[in-house]
Design an enzyme around this catalytic site. Structure first.
Site, PDB file in Angstrom:
ATOM      1  NE  ARG A   1     -11.007   0.777   5.658  1.00 28.46           N
ATOM      2  CZ  ARG A   1     -12.079   0.237   5.625  1.00 28.46           C
ATOM      3  NH1 ARG A   1     -13.272   0.266   6.436  1.00 28.46           N
ATOM      4  NH2 ARG A   1     -12.133  -0.952   4.665  1.00 28.46           N
TER       5      ARG A   1
ATOM      6  NE  ARG B   1     -16.343  -4.700   4.445  1.00 26.34           N
ATOM      7  CZ  ARG B   1     -15.090  -4.608   4.171  1.00 26.34           C
ATOM      8  NH1 ARG B   1     -14.704  -5.031   2.795  1.00 26.34           N
ATOM      9  NH2 ARG B   1     -14.114  -3.656   4.382  1.00 26.34           N
TER      10      ARG B   1
ATOM     11  NE  ARG C   1      -3.732  -1.933   2.376  1.00 26.33           N
ATOM     12  CZ  ARG C   1      -4.975  -2.029   3.040  1.00 26.33           C
ATOM     13  NH1 ARG C   1      -5.661  -1.030   2.765  1.00 26.33           N
ATOM     14  NH2 ARG C   1      -5.460  -3.218   2.862  1.00 26.33           N
TER      15      ARG C   1
HETATM   16  P1  ADP Z   1      -9.589  -2.529   3.283  1.00 25.52           P
HETATM   17  O1  ADP Z   1      -8.822  -3.003   1.833  1.00 25.52           O
HETATM   18  O2  ADP Z   1     -11.054  -2.547   2.967  1.00 25.52           O
HETATM   19  O3  ADP Z   1      -9.136  -1.076   3.996  1.00 25.52           O
HETATM   20  P2  ADP Z   1      -8.365  -4.310   4.765  1.00 25.52           P
HETATM   21  O4  ADP Z   1      -9.090  -5.609   5.532  1.00 25.52           O
HETATM   22  O5  ADP Z   1      -7.497  -4.923   3.762  1.00 25.52           O
HETATM   23  O6  ADP Z   1      -9.395  -3.437   4.311  1.00 25.52           O
HETATM   24  O7  ADP Z   1      -7.378  -3.741   5.844  1.00 25.52           O
HETATM   25  C1  ADP Z   1      -8.027  -3.257   7.066  1.00 25.52           C
HETATM   26  C2  ADP Z   1      -6.866  -2.112   7.828  1.00 25.52           C
HETATM   27  O8  ADP Z   1      -5.744  -3.048   8.150  1.00 25.52           O
HETATM   28  C3  ADP Z   1      -6.424  -1.020   6.932  1.00 25.52           C
HETATM   29  O9  ADP Z   1      -7.344  -0.061   7.102  1.00 25.52           O
HETATM   30  C4  ADP Z   1      -5.095  -0.611   7.406  1.00 25.52           C
HETATM   31  O10 ADP Z   1      -5.171  -0.101   8.872  1.00 25.52           O
HETATM   32  C5  ADP Z   1      -4.326  -2.322   7.969  1.00 25.52           C
HETATM   33  N1  ADP Z   1      -3.597  -2.573   6.752  1.00 25.52           N
HETATM   34  C6  ADP Z   1      -3.928  -3.728   5.847  1.00 25.52           C
HETATM   35  N2  ADP Z   1      -2.886  -3.769   5.034  1.00 25.52           N
HETATM   36  C7  ADP Z   1      -2.122  -2.940   5.222  1.00 25.52           C
HETATM   37  C8  ADP Z   1      -0.640  -2.630   4.578  1.00 25.52           C
HETATM   38  N3  ADP Z   1      -0.187  -3.215   3.630  1.00 25.52           N
HETATM   39  N4  ADP Z   1      -0.121  -1.380   4.949  1.00 25.52           N
HETATM   40  C9  ADP Z   1      -0.720  -0.724   6.065  1.00 25.52           C
HETATM   41  N5  ADP Z   1      -1.878  -0.929   6.795  1.00 25.52           N
HETATM   42  C10 ADP Z   1      -2.587  -2.057   6.486  1.00 25.52           C
END
Ligand code: ADP
Length: 213
Positions: A171, A127, A88
């Site tokens: 987000r 959701r 990300r």
């Molecule tokens: P979404 O894609 O709907 O935001 P996820 O379940 O993939 O939901 O992620 C939930 C949360 O987990 C994110 O909002 C963040 O806080 C954290 N997160 C997940 N992947 C990462 C990443 N690669 N880097 C930083 N934070 C992450």
């Protein structure tokens, strides 16, 4: 095959990543799921990550990199994987390239699922998630059979703490600021753009076509 699922929160990365993983016989690795498991088991990583996840902020890169390095070293990930929610940030993308290059591999394709913001907000606010198996439902589009529990294992469904409307908006802002441009990191030739505004089965078809599988 080493695939990345890209797109904003709520675009359908998890649903389609899971389907693709089952079809291709490789693990679907979602960093959000891994983090939620750490939080539920109250591990040191979970304790460090919880406040960030609940606010809708990104967990620091060094924590994420450690999680992903560990997960990709597991035996089931050696012949390929589908990464959902990672990378990300630029630092995460660079780290992943390095990790794969050390094993003589590279990212084969990036599937970008595109969905407009109004539709994303609608999807996330309806959701529900099974805390046991992580399957997602939508109260209008894909409701569970008995309204409260998971079709698969009967566990009572929950609303994710970060799916509250204010946190969703946060987000989406974080995604726009820090992740939307990350595609520039990848050669345009491996990016497969798919319109995600259709039924799940239709989007599956589009993804399969885009990947030539
Ligand atoms: P979404 O894609 O709907 O935001 P996820 O379940 O993939 O939901 O992620 C939930 C949360 O987990 C994110 O909002 C963040 O806080 C954290 N997160 C997940 N992947 C990462 C990443 N690669 N880097 C930083 N934070 C992450």
């Amino acid at each position: 095959m080493r695939l990345l699922m890209a797109g904003s929160p709520g675009a359908g990365k998890g649903t389609h990543g899971r389907r693709l993983g089952a079809d291709l016989g490789i693990p679907h690795i979602a960093t959000g799921d891994l983090l939620r498991e750490h939080v539920a088991s109250d591990t040191p990583i979970g304790r460090a990550a919880k406040a960030y996840v609940d606010r809708g902020d990104y967990v620091p890169d060094d924590v994420m990199m450690a999680i992903i390095k560990d997960r990709l070293s597991q035996p089931d990930a050696q012949k390929g994987f589908i990464l959902d929610g990672y990378p990300r940030t630029d630092a995460q993308a660079t780290e992943l390239d390095k990790l794969l290059a050390e094993q003589g591999h590279a990212v084969d394709a990036v599937v970008l699922i595109e969905v407009p913001t109004e539709e994303i907000v609608r999807r996330l606010s309806g959701r529900r998630m099974c805390p046991e198996c992580q399957r997602n439902y939508h109260m209008d589009d894909d409701p569970p059979r008995d309204n409260e529990s998971c079709d698969h294992d009967g566990t009572k469904l929950v609303t994710r703490s970060d799916d509250e409307p204010d946190t969703v908006r946060h987000r989406l802002r974080v995604y726009a600021e820090r992740t939307a441009d990350l595609l520039d990191h990848y050669d345009n030739g491996i990016v497969r753009r798919v319109d995600g505004t259709a039924s799940v089965d239709e989007v599956t078809k589009r993804i399969d076509e885009a990947l030539g599988i």
